[in-house]
Design an enzyme around this catalytic site. Structure first.
Site, short mmCIF file in Angstrom:
data_model
loop_
_atom_site.label_atom_id
_atom_site.label_comp_id
_atom_site.label_asym_id
_atom_site.label_seq_id
_atom_site.Cartn_x
_atom_site.Cartn_y
_atom_site.Cartn_z
N ASP A 30 0.85 -1.19 0.00
CA ASP A 30 0.00 0.00 0.00
C ASP A 30 0.89 1.24 0.00
O ASP A 30 1.96 1.23 0.62
CB ASP A 30 -0.92 0.01 1.22
CG ASP A 30 -2.17 0.84 0.99
OD1 ASP A 30 -2.05 2.08 0.87
OD2 ASP A 30 -3.27 0.28 0.94
N LYS A 35 -0.89 3.61 7.16
CA LYS A 35 -1.67 2.37 7.21
C LYS A 35 -0.75 1.16 7.35
O LYS A 35 -1.02 0.25 8.15
CB LYS A 35 -2.54 2.24 5.96
CG LYS A 35 -3.41 0.99 5.97
CD LYS A 35 -4.13 0.77 4.65
CE LYS A 35 -5.36 1.62 4.51
NZ LYS A 35 -6.19 1.24 3.34
N GLU A 154 -13.93 -10.96 -6.57
CA GLU A 154 -14.21 -11.34 -5.18
C GLU A 154 -15.71 -11.30 -4.94
O GLU A 154 -16.44 -10.53 -5.55
CB GLU A 154 -13.48 -10.40 -4.21
CG GLU A 154 -13.74 -8.92 -4.40
CD GLU A 154 -15.00 -8.44 -3.69
OE1 GLU A 154 -15.52 -9.17 -2.83
OE2 GLU A 154 -15.46 -7.34 -4.02
N LEU A 156 -16.95 -11.24 -1.49
CA LEU A 156 -16.90 -11.15 -0.03
C LEU A 156 -18.02 -10.25 0.47
O LEU A 156 -18.25 -9.17 -0.07
CB LEU A 156 -15.55 -10.58 0.43
CG LEU A 156 -14.30 -11.26 -0.12
CD1 LEU A 156 -13.06 -10.58 0.45
CD2 LEU A 156 -14.31 -12.75 0.21
N LYS A 210 -19.14 -10.50 -11.84
CA LYS A 210 -19.19 -9.78 -10.57
C LYS A 210 -20.27 -8.71 -10.58
O LYS A 210 -21.08 -8.60 -9.64
CB LYS A 210 -17.83 -9.16 -10.26
CG LYS A 210 -17.81 -8.26 -9.02
CD LYS A 210 -18.30 -9.03 -7.77
CE LYS A 210 -18.48 -8.11 -6.58
NZ LYS A 210 -17.24 -7.71 -5.94
N TYR A 257 -35.73 -9.06 2.25
CA TYR A 257 -36.18 -8.27 3.40
C TYR A 257 -36.41 -6.82 2.98
O TYR A 257 -35.52 -6.17 2.42
CB TYR A 257 -35.14 -8.31 4.53
CG TYR A 257 -35.05 -9.64 5.23
CD1 TYR A 257 -35.91 -9.94 6.27
CD2 TYR A 257 -34.11 -10.59 4.83
CE1 TYR A 257 -35.83 -11.16 6.93
CE2 TYR A 257 -34.02 -11.82 5.48
CZ TYR A 257 -34.89 -12.10 6.52
OH TYR A 257 -34.82 -13.31 7.16
N GLY A 263 -26.82 -0.05 1.08
CA GLY A 263 -25.68 0.87 1.01
C GLY A 263 -24.42 0.07 0.84
O GLY A 263 -24.41 -1.02 0.28
N CYS A 266 -20.25 -1.68 -2.42
CA CYS A 266 -20.40 -2.50 -3.64
C CYS A 266 -21.67 -2.21 -4.42
O CYS A 266 -21.61 -1.76 -5.56
CB CYS A 266 -20.34 -3.98 -3.27
SG CYS A 266 -18.72 -4.51 -2.68
#
Length: 439
Positions: A30, A35, A154, A156, A210, A257, A263, A266
């Protein structure tokens, strides 16, 4: 294997950590020096269940290395994952500037043959552009290293990202090179006991998979919210309708639901980017435009209910908020309904007291210097002298609260429930006014 993962956000940090858990040597790269320094000291930039302990354990073992030096990682790696952010640009497209900069850096620094994998969510055709950028830099250097592009999207879910990474529903490998596909299968083999979970396809189809997956899930949510709004008009109960609809095996119960909108990092940006992809290609995606529109409107449904109860001017009124993150299990507030709800209430003159188990620090940064909001350390402390409780995020600790405590602390015994968590008949007997979505 030796692996480099570029980017230490949700995707990069979880992916790199889980690969290291399986015994691989992983370099997490990074450009943010603070970080990287924090990660070396076991301080996480995000909240994700089980992640902190895995990071600390594998970093201490020496097989999870955090560094700002891309050249160091690339020199020792067989596979390089690009896992940097692709936020929504001002025009709704995915902002690929960081992805393309990383591609340029890879071309400038790679020193041997390499498999380069896009883990970031990118529009169809991005893999081809990355390929050209890298090749251009290699040509400038006059070197002839072989590299293979792979799309490995991904899937996730924030809040269960480690579990999803370690036990994936499927592993999509976008590549047409047999040797590369076999290396990717070898990398993922510890996660996939059933090899039927590997899905092999071309890069463009993997990139589209995706976006199509996230758009489908977003569509289900907006569809059910649309049904909820109709239910309110005709006197039906969306909670019962959900049971009737979800019992059909062709449909199922997931993502049905009704609530106050989706929000996160993604769904909003991916739906928007897919709309733009269609438009750029000459097609107007009517359903996806409506999915986006319904969701934006849904975020103010609770505000409208509050205004119907108290009037447009909410001056001298105070409201309690339970839940700030866009979903339970995370501190992520990107595109969170809570932000829209709080801003709308404050705009109407209200004061807010808010509580969230994990997202307080993030929320304080979003609403810094705003004197109309106060953050509390307890779900009950926010209730004192409040004119109503608003439930935005369905954290477990909100599901079975002490209703007597809520009753005693609230000035007005009113609950606006954006997640339809409670039994209306029970709350009626306890003396509450209870407002739900779609009932």
């Amino acid at each position: 294997m030796n692996i480099t993962v570029i980017g230490t956000g949700y995707v990069g940090l979880v992916t790199g950590t889980c690969f290291s858990e399986m015994g691989n040597n992983v370099y997490c790269i990074d450009i943010d020096e603070e970080k990287i320094k924090s990660l070396k000291n076991g301080i996480m930039p995000i909240y994700e269940q089980h992640l902190e302990s895995m990071v600390i354990k594998n970093h201490n073992k020496g097989n999870l290395i955090f560094t700002t030096e891309l050249k160091k990682g690339l020199s020792k790696s067989d596979i390089c994952f690009i896992a940097v952010g692709t936020p929504m640009a001002s025009d709704g497209c995915a902002d690929l500037s960081v992805v393309f900069q990383v591609a340029k850096n890879i071309g400038e620094l790679m020193s041997h043959d390499l498999i380069i994998v896009t883990k970031s969510t990118v529009p169809v055709g991005t893999g081809d552009k990355i390929d050209k950028i890298i090749q251009k830099e290699l040509d400038k250097r006059g070197v002839n290293y072989n590299f293979q592009m792979v799309s490995n999207p991904e899937f996730l879910k924030e809040g269960t990202a480690v579990e999803d990474s370690m036990r994936p529903d499927r592993v999509i490998i976008g590549s047409e090179d047999e040797k590369t596909i076999n290396m990717m299968k070898e990398l993922y083999a510890p996660y996939v006991k059933n090899h039927d979970r590997f899905i092999i396809m071309d890069i463009r189809s993997a990139e589209m998979s995706k976006y199509a997956s996230n758009a489908m899930l977003a569509t289900r949510i907006s569809f059910m919210n649309e049904i909820a709004n109709i239910c309110e008009k005709v006197g039906a109960d969306v909670n019962k309708v959900r049971l009737g609809v979800g019992s059909d095996k062709r449909i199922g119960y997931s993502f049905l639901y009704a609530g106050c909108g989706y929000g996160g990092s993604c769904f909003p940006k991916d739906v928007s980017a897919l709309i733009k992809t269609g438009e750029i290609a000459g097609y107007s995606p009517k359903i996806l435009n409506e999915v986006e529109s319904v969701n934006n409107n849904q975020k103010v449904v609770l505000v409208n209910k509050i205004r119907e109860k108290f009037g447009e001017n909410l001056s001298n009124l105070s409201f309690s908020i339970w839940g700030l993150s866009f979903k339970p299990g995370t501190d992520d507030m990107r595109e969170a309904p809570s932000v829209v709800i709080i801003n709308e209430l404050i705009k109407s003159g209200a004061n807010i007291k808010a509580y969230d188990p994990k997202a307080r620090e993030v929320a304080e940064n979003i609403f810094k210097n705003n004197e109309n909001i106060e953050f509390c350390n307890s779900k009950y402390d926010v209730l004192n002298d409040s004119n109503g409780l608003i439930i935005v995020t369905e954290w477990n600790e909100f599901k079975s609260p002490d209703f007597n405590e809520i009753h005693d602390r609230l000035k007005h015994k009113i609950i606006f429930d954006g997640r339809n968590q409670f039994d209306k008949e029970l709350l009626d007997t306890l003396g509450f006014e209870y407002y739900q979505i779609g009932c």
